[in-house]
Design a protein around this motif. Structure first.
Motif, PDB file in Angstrom:
ATOM      1  N   GLY A  37       0.783  -1.230   0.000  1.00 23.79           N
ATOM      2  CA  GLY A  37       0.000   0.000   0.000  1.00 23.79           C
ATOM      3  C   GLY A  37       0.816   1.282   0.000  1.00 23.79           C
ATOM      4  N   LYS A  38       2.139   1.181   0.108  1.00 22.04           N
ATOM      5  CA  LYS A  38       2.989   2.370   0.102  1.00 22.04           C
ATOM      6  C   LYS A  38       3.208   2.858  -1.328  1.00 22.04           C
ATOM      7  N   GLN A  39       3.432   4.157  -1.455  1.00 22.43           N
ATOM      8  CA  GLN A  39       3.735   4.765  -2.755  1.00 22.43           C
ATOM      9  C   GLN A  39       5.014   4.152  -3.329  1.00 22.43           C
ATOM     10  N   ARG A  40       4.999   3.845  -4.624  1.00 19.20           N
ATOM     11  CA  ARG A  40       6.194   3.336  -5.287  1.00 19.20           C
ATOM     12  C   ARG A  40       6.925   4.518  -5.924  1.00 19.20           C
ATOM     13  N   TYR A  41       8.240   4.490  -5.817  1.00 18.02           N
ATOM     14  CA  TYR A  41       9.091   5.521  -6.401  1.00 18.02           C
ATOM     15  C   TYR A  41       9.949   4.898  -7.480  1.00 18.02           C
ATOM     16  N   ARG A  42      10.381   5.732  -8.432  1.00 18.22           N
ATOM     17  CA  ARG A  42      11.204   5.213  -9.527  1.00 18.22           C
ATOM     18  C   ARG A  42      12.494   6.004  -9.660  1.00 18.22           C
ATOM     19  N   CYS A  43      13.509   5.282 -10.113  1.00 12.36           N
ATOM     20  CA  CYS A  43      14.830   5.860 -10.325  1.00 12.36           C
ATOM     21  C   CYS A  43      15.062   6.174 -11.791  1.00 12.36           C
ATOM     22  N   GLY A  44      14.581   5.310 -12.666  1.00 12.94           N
ATOM     23  CA  GLY A  44      14.757   5.514 -14.091  1.00 12.94           C
ATOM     24  C   GLY A  44      15.991   4.849 -14.668  1.00 12.94           C
ATOM     25  N   PHE A  45      16.463   3.782 -14.028  1.00 16.41           N
ATOM     26  CA  PHE A  45      17.586   3.053 -14.602  1.00 16.41           C
ATOM     27  C   PHE A  45      17.447   1.562 -14.325  1.00 16.41           C
ATOM     28  N   ARG A  46      18.212   0.781 -15.080  1.00 18.68           N
ATOM     29  CA  ARG A  46      18.263  -0.675 -14.913  1.00 18.68           C
ATOM     30  C   ARG A  46      19.691  -1.068 -14.612  1.00 18.68           C
ATOM     31  N   ILE A  47      19.824  -2.187 -13.918  1.00 18.79           N
ATOM     32  CA  ILE A  47      21.161  -2.686 -13.600  1.00 18.79           C
ATOM     33  C   ILE A  47      21.326  -4.108 -14.107  1.00 18.79           C
ATOM     34  N   GLY A  48      22.571  -4.499 -14.244  1.00 17.75           N
ATOM     35  CA  GLY A  48      22.936  -5.869 -14.559  1.00 17.75           C
ATOM     36  C   GLY A  48      24.154  -6.232 -13.733  1.00 17.75           C
ATOM     37  N   GLY A  49      24.316  -7.501 -13.485  1.00 17.98           N
ATOM     38  CA  GLY A  49      25.506  -7.969 -12.786  1.00 17.98           C
ATOM     39  C   GLY A  49      25.251  -8.302 -11.337  1.00 17.98           C
ATOM     40  N   GLY A  50      26.341  -8.566 -10.633  1.00 19.30           N
ATOM     41  CA  GLY A  50      26.335  -9.001  -9.241  1.00 19.30           C
ATOM     42  C   GLY A  50      27.251 -10.205  -9.116  1.00 19.30           C
ATOM     43  N   ILE A  51      27.658 -10.520  -7.889  1.00 25.46           N
ATOM     44  CA  ILE A  51      28.628 -11.607  -7.703  1.00 25.46           C
ATOM     45  C   ILE A  51      28.057 -12.971  -8.053  1.00 25.46           C
ATOM     46  N   ASP A  52      26.732 -13.074  -8.168  1.00 21.94           N
ATOM     47  CA  ASP A  52      26.104 -14.340  -8.536  1.00 21.94           C
ATOM     48  C   ASP A  52      25.855 -14.453 -10.041  1.00 21.94           C
ATOM     49  N   GLN A  53      26.291 -13.461 -10.822  1.00 27.51           N
ATOM     50  CA  GLN A  53      26.063 -13.457 -12.261  1.00 27.51           C
ATOM     51  C   GLN A  53      27.347 -13.822 -13.006  1.00 27.51           C
ATOM     52  N   ASP A  54      27.204 -14.388 -14.185  1.00 25.49           N
ATOM     53  CA  ASP A  54      28.332 -14.755 -15.028  1.00 25.49           C
ATOM     54  C   ASP A  54      28.609 -13.616 -16.007  1.00 25.49           C
ATOM     55  N   PRO A  55      29.743 -12.901 -15.841  1.00 25.68           N
ATOM     56  CA  PRO A  55      29.999 -11.765 -16.730  1.00 25.68           C
ATOM     57  C   PRO A  55      30.117 -12.155 -18.200  1.00 25.68           C
ATOM     58  N   LYS A 111      15.178   0.324  -1.516  1.00 19.85           N
ATOM     59  CA  LYS A 111      14.937   0.584  -0.099  1.00 19.85           C
ATOM     60  C   LYS A 111      14.690   2.054   0.253  1.00 19.85           C
ATOM     61  N   LYS A 112      15.464   2.973  -0.273  1.00 19.45           N
ATOM     62  CA  LYS A 112      15.428   4.375   0.174  1.00 19.45           C
ATOM     63  C   LYS A 112      14.965   5.313  -0.941  1.00 19.45           C
ATOM     64  N   PRO A 113      14.331   6.448  -0.572  1.00 21.12           N
ATOM     65  CA  PRO A 113      13.881   7.414  -1.589  1.00 21.12           C
ATOM     66  C   PRO A 113      15.021   8.255  -2.177  1.00 21.12           C
ATOM     67  N   VAL A 114      16.161   8.291  -1.498  1.00 22.49           N
ATOM     68  CA  VAL A 114      17.337   9.003  -1.998  1.00 22.49           C
ATOM     69  C   VAL A 114      18.498   8.012  -2.037  1.00 22.49           C
ATOM     70  N   LEU A 115      19.186   7.953  -3.187  1.00 21.87           N
ATOM     71  CA  LEU A 115      20.344   7.068  -3.331  1.00 21.87           C
ATOM     72  C   LEU A 115      21.606   7.917  -3.382  1.00 21.87           C
ATOM     73  N   LYS A 116      22.476   7.715  -2.395  1.00 21.94           N
ATOM     74  CA  LYS A 116      23.779   8.375  -2.389  1.00 21.94           C
ATOM     75  C   LYS A 116      24.766   7.332  -2.887  1.00 21.94           C
ATOM     76  N   MET A 117      25.200   7.519  -4.135  1.00 26.06           N
ATOM     77  CA  MET A 117      26.000   6.505  -4.803  1.00 26.06           C
ATOM     78  C   MET A 117      27.424   6.973  -5.062  1.00 26.06           C
ATOM     79  N   LEU A 118      28.309   6.007  -5.126  1.00 24.79           N
ATOM     80  CA  LEU A 118      29.646   6.200  -5.666  1.00 24.79           C
ATOM     81  C   LEU A 118      29.740   5.288  -6.869  1.00 24.79           C
TER      82      LEU A 118
END
Length: 163
Positions: A37-55, A111-118
């Motif tokens: 029931g909570k409002q959904r927020y969007r970032c506008g990007f997609r990701i690929g990869g992770g340590i469980d993925q085969d590059p 998880k969060k409405p603001v992403l502080k990324m490096l």
């Protein structure tokens, strides 16, 4: 940065990016809600990869098991904050993204409405050793002056997530 092994120390210049999500709305302009029931927020990007993925299965040819930006929607929070296609996400809100599974990365981003990324961006020039004495703001300005802004044709591979 080609071929970084998850969990190993990493030395690179990271780019700080702050992404403020926007409310997700449907085609009629109504807010989209999560199952709880909570409002959904969007970032506008997609990701690929992770340590469980085969590059080797990456359509973009990423060299390692990092988490990469694989698509950016036009006029989205991601495009407005300066995130770029093929950026490697190193950290989000203090969480180390060099040792996360794809699912863990998705959960952290949602998880969060603001992403502080490096992020790491290919093509960042090597600054002279004496630049370590410069402030981070000066280093970021030096980066912006040397990296050409490019437009990419984004293909939408099957294995990445949209936010």
């Amino acid at each position: 940065m080609a071929g970084h092994t998850a969990g190993e120390p990493l030395e690179c210049y990271s780019i700080p990016i702050v992404l403020e999500k926007e409310q997700d709305i449907d085609q009629q302009g109504n807010p989209v809600l999560e199952p709880d029931g909570k409002q959904r927020y969007r970032c506008g990007f997609r990701i690929g990869g992770g340590i469980d993925q085969d590059p080797s299965q990456s359509p973009q040819g990423y060299p390692d098991k990092g988490v990469y930006v694989t698509f950016i929607h036009d006029n989205s929070p991601a495009s407005r904050c300066g995130l770029q296609l093929h950026d490697k996400i190193l950290q989000v809100n203090g969480k180390d993204f060099t040792v996360v599974t794809h699912k863990q990365a998705v959960e952290s981003i949602r998880k969060k409405p603001v992403l502080k990324m490096l992020v790491y961006r290919k093509g960042v020039p090597q600054l002279p050793k004496s630049s370590n004495q410069m402030g981070a703001h000066t280093q970021f300005q030096a980066y912006n002056q040397h990296v050409p802004q490019q437009q990419y044709n984004a293909q939408q591979p099957q294995y990445h997530q949209q936010y």
